[in-house]
Scaffold this motif. Sequence first.
Motif, short mmCIF file in Angstrom:
data_model
loop_
_atom_site.label_atom_id
_atom_site.label_comp_id
_atom_site.label_asym_id
_atom_site.label_seq_id
_atom_site.Cartn_x
_atom_site.Cartn_y
_atom_site.Cartn_z
N THR A 327 0.84 -1.31 0.19
CA THR A 327 0.14 0.07 -0.02
C THR A 327 0.95 1.37 0.02
O THR A 327 1.68 1.31 0.91
CB THR A 327 -0.90 -0.16 1.00
N VAL A 328 0.60 2.21 -1.10
CA VAL A 328 1.18 3.43 -0.94
C VAL A 328 0.55 4.42 0.04
O VAL A 328 -0.10 5.30 -0.63
CB VAL A 328 1.43 3.75 -2.30
N VAL A 329 0.56 4.12 1.37
CA VAL A 329 -0.59 4.78 2.12
C VAL A 329 -0.85 6.13 2.17
O VAL A 329 -1.98 6.48 2.12
CB VAL A 329 -0.18 3.88 3.74
N GLY A 330 0.10 7.20 2.17
CA GLY A 330 -0.22 8.59 2.01
C GLY A 330 0.14 9.24 0.78
O GLY A 330 0.15 10.52 0.78
N PHE A 331 0.50 8.40 -0.36
CA PHE A 331 0.90 9.21 -1.55
C PHE A 331 -0.31 9.90 -2.31
O PHE A 331 -0.16 10.57 -2.84
CB PHE A 331 1.37 7.85 -2.41
N ILE A 332 -1.51 9.39 -1.74
CA ILE A 332 -2.59 10.16 -2.58
C ILE A 332 -2.88 11.37 -2.16
O ILE A 332 -3.79 12.22 -2.91
CB ILE A 332 -3.95 9.26 -2.73
N GLY A 333 -2.44 11.76 -1.10
CA GLY A 333 -2.62 13.07 -0.75
C GLY A 333 -3.95 13.45 0.40
O GLY A 333 -4.72 12.61 0.72
N PRO A 334 -4.22 14.79 0.92
CA PRO A 334 -4.83 15.02 2.19
C PRO A 334 -6.34 14.79 1.80
O PRO A 334 -7.05 14.83 2.54
CB PRO A 334 -4.27 16.15 2.59
N GLU A 335 -6.67 14.90 0.43
CA GLU A 335 -7.92 14.94 0.15
C GLU A 335 -8.73 13.60 0.45
O GLU A 335 -9.82 13.43 0.61
CB GLU A 335 -8.16 15.18 -1.34
N TYR A 336 -7.71 12.44 0.84
CA TYR A 336 -8.12 11.21 0.94
C TYR A 336 -7.67 10.78 2.63
O TYR A 336 -8.35 10.16 3.15
CB TYR A 336 -7.63 10.38 -0.02
N LEU A 337 -6.61 11.05 2.83
CA LEU A 337 -6.02 10.87 4.12
C LEU A 337 -5.44 11.98 4.54
O LEU A 337 -4.25 12.62 4.15
CB LEU A 337 -5.02 9.51 3.72
N PHE A 338 -6.18 12.89 5.47
CA PHE A 338 -5.96 14.25 5.70
C PHE A 338 -4.40 14.59 6.32
O PHE A 338 -3.67 15.25 6.12
CB PHE A 338 -6.91 14.91 6.60
N ASP A 339 -4.33 13.60 7.38
CA ASP A 339 -3.08 13.97 8.35
C ASP A 339 -2.43 12.83 8.80
O ASP A 339 -2.72 11.63 8.39
CB ASP A 339 -3.58 14.91 9.60
N GLY A 340 -1.32 12.79 9.61
CA GLY A 340 -0.70 11.77 9.87
C GLY A 340 -1.74 10.57 10.76
O GLY A 340 -1.16 9.55 10.79
N LYS A 341 -2.43 10.82 11.52
CA LYS A 341 -3.39 10.36 12.34
C LYS A 341 -4.09 9.25 11.17
O LYS A 341 -4.22 7.94 11.39
CB LYS A 341 -4.28 11.15 13.21
#
Length: 463
Positions: A327-341
Amino acid sequence: MPSYRHMIGSETFRFDSLTALLAAASPQRSGDELAGVAAESEIARVAAQMALADLPLTEFLAEQLVPYEEDEVTRLICDSHDRAAFAPVAHMTVGQFRDWLLSNEADGAALKALAPGLTPEMVAAVSKLMRNRDLISVARKIEVITAFRTTMGLAGTVSSRLQPNHPTDDPAGVAASIIDGLLYGIGDAMIGINPATDNVPQAMALIHLLDELRERHAIPTQSCVLTHVTNSIEIINRGAPLDLVFQSIAGTEKANRGFGVDLAVLAEAQDAALSLKRGTMGQNVMYFETGQGAALSADAHFGMDQQTVETRAYAVARAFDPLLVNTVVGFIGPEYLFDGKQITRAGLEDHFCAKLMGVPMGCDVCYTNHSHADQDDMDGLLTLLSDAGCRYFIGVPGADDIMLNYQSLSYHDILYLRESFGLRAAPEFESWLEAQGIIDRAGRIASTPNRLLAEMTRPALSA
């Protein structure tokens, strides 16, 4: 279509479909809010989780989130379901299944036997009832072993993809990054390049560079140029020394068609790669990348929350016996995964769900530069995933990918894992590192000059 409800105090919360129930029960996620499927309040989220806990697992065999007639991923999930493997948990609700997973009865052997009986929707559902600690506790019990030239997933090991991307695919720049990584003992999962220019001739040039380097120094690893799967088929037809076939995948037929693939072309690529018989320790020839938000960004999520549709992608991966999935877990950006949490939670969910389905999941622990995250968040996720038994991570020079413009892990971070958790490289690769004088017998980077640097620097840089 059935509806689901739960009362808290005097208020009754109703969810009009299984898809809506799963979405409302999902932890807060900016992508679900963007899609308009998230719970309307924290109380509604709790109500959905309690309704989900009371739901029989068999409900997921009776109710499809995407119609069978319209979606080949749904057909794959239904047609490949192993009812005999499912039998030990067939009488359980989702909540009972969660409790059983956390019990001593659910050991590694039991979970391995159960995997073919679990659909992605069941797995996604139970993950929504778990805290981060629960996801870690269960995932660490599961061992998924695969092999090509190295053996991946063994207990006590952590492997790494050496990612020597270059903004112009310059051979000297790529080679310098490879040497740098090898000197840190990185690359036993693979040496894998994202090409700056994705076409068959450029991919073939990089494949030949990697193969010549590997052959020259007898490095027991596998290489991959992350070009489109149809390019890989053409590259094999032209006789280039391709090890692994790469492809990004998602959890619906429509999203996969957005990537330009379907199940048939993936099968064609797998058959082509298998025909080369290039593996020495095994013949797992496929490498997939996934990530929450891909289906939503392609307008192909069918109302599902992004974690549920992501888990359906693991059913696609499972069908092709991959060497690795990450999984490229944070690659897609804050629109989908907003922050570190949110990135941390998603990374733990993806790892848990994939391994519970029997998929060899690793992680690109990463974030984009406009996310509300930083390297401290990555340190936390890396450490938690290692506690969860994640056996594969990506490393790039200085943690900064200058071609893809995102932040990942550095080569040093893999050394941190080996030192802090007492982990070793894949056995075949570790023996080579020791023979080269790169590491000592304890698996630590050696302080004395090594053979590899003396032998390879000049010829590789002049390639």
